[in-house]
Design a protein around this motif. Structure first.
Motif, PDB file in Angstrom:
ATOM      1  N   UNK A  28       0.814  -1.210   0.000  1.00  0.00           N
ATOM      2  CA  UNK A  28       0.000   0.000   0.000  1.00  0.00           C
ATOM      3  C   UNK A  28       0.853   1.269   0.000  1.00  0.00           C
ATOM      4  N   UNK A  29       1.113   1.810  -1.181  1.00  0.00           N
ATOM      5  CA  UNK A  29       1.903   3.028  -1.319  1.00  0.00           C
ATOM      6  C   UNK A  29       1.221   4.193  -0.600  1.00  0.00           C
ATOM      7  N   UNK A  36       0.907   4.314   2.666  1.00  0.00           N
ATOM      8  CA  UNK A  36       0.559   3.833   3.991  1.00  0.00           C
ATOM      9  C   UNK A  36       1.866   3.529   4.723  1.00  0.00           C
ATOM     10  N   UNK A  37       2.253   4.423   5.627  1.00  0.00           N
ATOM     11  CA  UNK A  37       3.580   4.341   6.226  1.00  0.00           C
ATOM     12  C   UNK A  37       3.768   3.082   7.061  1.00  0.00           C
ATOM     13  N   UNK A  38       2.733   2.665   7.779  1.00  0.00           N
ATOM     14  CA  UNK A  38       2.851   1.448   8.588  1.00  0.00           C
ATOM     15  C   UNK A  38       3.022   0.228   7.701  1.00  0.00           C
ATOM     16  N   UNK A  39       2.286   0.180   6.606  1.00  0.00           N
ATOM     17  CA  UNK A  39       2.417  -0.936   5.667  1.00  0.00           C
ATOM     18  C   UNK A  39       3.828  -1.017   5.117  1.00  0.00           C
ATOM     19  N   UNK A  40       4.390   0.117   4.734  1.00  0.00           N
ATOM     20  CA  UNK A  40       5.753   0.140   4.192  1.00  0.00           C
ATOM     21  C   UNK A  40       6.776  -0.212   5.264  1.00  0.00           C
ATOM     22  N   UNK A  41       6.565   0.287   6.474  1.00  0.00           N
ATOM     23  CA  UNK A  41       7.530   0.069   7.553  1.00  0.00           C
ATOM     24  C   UNK A  41       7.615  -1.404   7.947  1.00  0.00           C
ATOM     25  N   UNK A  42       6.508  -2.129   7.827  1.00  0.00           N
ATOM     26  CA  UNK A  42       6.480  -3.520   8.263  1.00  0.00           C
ATOM     27  C   UNK A  42       6.554  -4.525   7.123  1.00  0.00           C
ATOM     28  N   UNK A  43       6.805  -4.027   5.905  1.00  0.00           N
ATOM     29  CA  UNK A  43       6.902  -4.931   4.758  1.00  0.00           C
ATOM     30  C   UNK A  43       7.965  -5.995   5.009  1.00  0.00           C
ATOM     31  N   UNK A  44       7.588  -7.250   4.781  1.00  0.00           N
ATOM     32  CA  UNK A  44       8.516  -8.352   4.970  1.00  0.00           C
ATOM     33  C   UNK A  44       8.497  -8.964   6.348  1.00  0.00           C
ATOM     34  N   UNK A  45       7.792  -8.344   7.272  1.00  0.00           N
ATOM     35  CA  UNK A  45       7.718  -8.895   8.629  1.00  0.00           C
ATOM     36  C   UNK A  45       6.778 -10.104   8.661  1.00  0.00           C
ATOM     37  N   UNK A  46       6.875 -10.863   9.721  1.00  0.00           N
ATOM     38  CA  UNK A  46       5.996 -12.011   9.916  1.00  0.00           C
ATOM     39  C   UNK A  46       4.677 -11.531  10.514  1.00  0.00           C
ATOM     40  N   UNK A 106       1.194  10.833   5.226  1.00  0.00           N
ATOM     41  CA  UNK A 106       0.782   9.450   5.380  1.00  0.00           C
ATOM     42  C   UNK A 106      -0.682   9.253   5.693  1.00  0.00           C
ATOM     43  N   UNK A 107      -1.479  10.317   5.597  1.00  0.00           N
ATOM     44  CA  UNK A 107      -2.926  10.208   5.804  1.00  0.00           C
ATOM     45  C   UNK A 107      -3.566   9.831   4.475  1.00  0.00           C
ATOM     46  N   UNK A 108      -3.442   8.570   4.111  1.00  0.00           N
ATOM     47  CA  UNK A 108      -3.893   8.110   2.797  1.00  0.00           C
ATOM     48  C   UNK A 108      -5.410   8.120   2.681  1.00  0.00           C
TER      49      UNK A 108
END
Length: 419
Positions: free
Chosen positions: A22-23, A25-35, A228-230
């Motif tokens: 989700x471009x 969305x800062x939280x989505x980008x920050x946690x990309x690849x996490x479990x 980041x207020x998408x």
């Protein structure tokens, strides 16, 4: 029964993962690849629904969507085994859990034909969400099948992006009285796309038969989108006569406030100054991505993520607010950390519908006992953990599919929701 607010929460699906799709969305980008932890995520969402029920609120439920979306993959000329990693991830996305993006809703008190209107959101801006609407529409047409009370519309045609209730607010004296409907759209936001097109908002207003004089189209500030207020619901939320908003939510806030006060003189605008809570902290804490609800005793509560307590200055401001003489008198923190890590707070997880519950298919309404049954299925079937690399695992895919079939069958919807 009488007309009331009903919050329909999206049950977090068994394919919940952090693929970072989700471009903006800062939280989505920050946690990309996490479990990710689908089981914990779904149980957190169920507990939030229990919290609403225990406060005396009426609660509904939308089901996860069938994943992977083979119909969408087939239209792209591929399948889950052969798709490129980013396409496979999009086909496996559990983002329909954020029911605020399911549709835009106008209560019967506002519409020309005095039926509640719902328009399914097309979500065309993001590939992983663009294929949600057919399955969402199928659920809406089941839940709100009483055509004497509801009108359910298909999506606004592309290219006009529509993100549903996340960019829509309604203010009124009481839920069952005519209100002012506010559609918030974007134009640009630095490096991030504006997801709600003004033409989509205007189309929804026309389809719903809204009175033009009581319908406002308001531009979201570029500063908010760039921070980041998408969606607008990351920086503002409304309930009955109260607007709770950040200072930098809107492009022309003074004009908007003046128009709103002219249409609804009793409106109370609770504006949080940037000097107290920066845009960065507002987006990190999601204090506006909260459910602002009217309790049975008439007071208002803010159901917000426990993450807000991690920012002492922000939490102190909120506590001072509810201790004052304003309209919001109670803070209700809920743990939705799995959803938050993908960029969705309590407000993202729900679609607010003002209607008579007796007109709604009862399979989509829940009580504590029904939630007990759903929670037991989640405990038994939902995967405990998913890493992005796991999305190609045929054993995981089979488990996700079986999880969906089990909960749909449990709710006696398997004959109506065919994958």
């Amino acid at each position: 029964m009488t007309v009331r607010e009903i919050n329909f929460d999206g049950l977090v699906g068994p394919s919940h993962n952090y693929a970072g799709l989700s471009l903006g969305n800062l939280a989505s980008a920050r946690n990309a690849g996490a479990v990710a932890h689908p089981r914990a995520a779904a149980l957190q969402g169920i507990e939030k629904m229990r919290t609403n029920l225990r406060m005396g609120l009426t609660q509904g439920l939308f089901l996860p969507q069938w994943r992977p979306d083979g119909v969408w993959l087939s239209a792209l000329g591929t399948d889950v085994g052969n798709a490129e990693a980013h396409i496979r991830a999009a086909a496996m996305s559990a983002s329909s859990m954020w029911a605020a993006n399911a549709a835009t809703v106008s209560p019967a008190a506002d519409t020309a034909d005095k039926r509640t209107h719902l328009t399914v959101a097309n979500l065309v801006t993001m590939p992983h969400r663009s294929h949600e609407w057919p399955q969402t529409l199928a659920q809406l047409r089941l839940a709100f099948s009483d055509q004497s009370a509801f009108a359910v519309h298909g999506p606004v045609p592309p290219p006009f992006g529509d993100e549903g209730a996340a960019n829509h607010m309604r203010l009124c004296a009481r839920h069952d009285e005519a209100g002012v409907e506010v559609f918030v759209y974007g134009q640009s936001g630095g490096p991030f796309p504006a997801r709600q097109h003004v033409e989509a908002s205007k189309t929804v207003a026309r389809l719903h038969g809204l009175e033009p004089a009581r319908t406002l189209f308001v531009m979201q500030s570029e500063k908010a989108i760039a921070a980041g207020a998408f969606h607008n619901d990351v920086v503002a939320v409304a309930n009955e006569h109260v607007l709770f908003t950040h200072e930098h939510a809107f492009a022309e806030k003074d004009r908007f406030y003046a128009e709103l006060r002219a249409l609804l003189p009793t409106v109370e605008i609770v504006e949080v100054p940037a000097s107290a809570v920066s845009l960065s902290d507002a987006i990190r804490s999601y204090i506006f991505n909260a459910q602002l609800v009217t309790l049975p005793d008439g007071g208002m509560a803010l159901i917000l993520p426990t993450d807000a307590q991690d920012l002492p200055d922000t939490w102190a401001w909120l506590e001072a607010m509810v201790a004052g003489n304003g309209p919001i008198r109670k803070l209700v923190p809920v743990d939705v950390r799995q959803s938050m890590a993908n960029g969705g707070g309590p407000a993202c997880l729900r679609l607010r519908v003002v209607a008579d519950p007796s007109n709604i298919d009862p399979r989509f309404l829940v009580d504590e006992r029904k939630l007990d049954g759903i929670a037991a299925i989640v405990e038994a079937y939902w995967p405990e953990a998913i890493a992005p690399a796991d999305l190609a695992d045929t054993r995981l895919i089979a488990r996700i599919e079986q999880s969906w079939l089990t909960v749909v069958d449990h709710l006696q919807l398997s004959g109506d929701l065919i994958p």
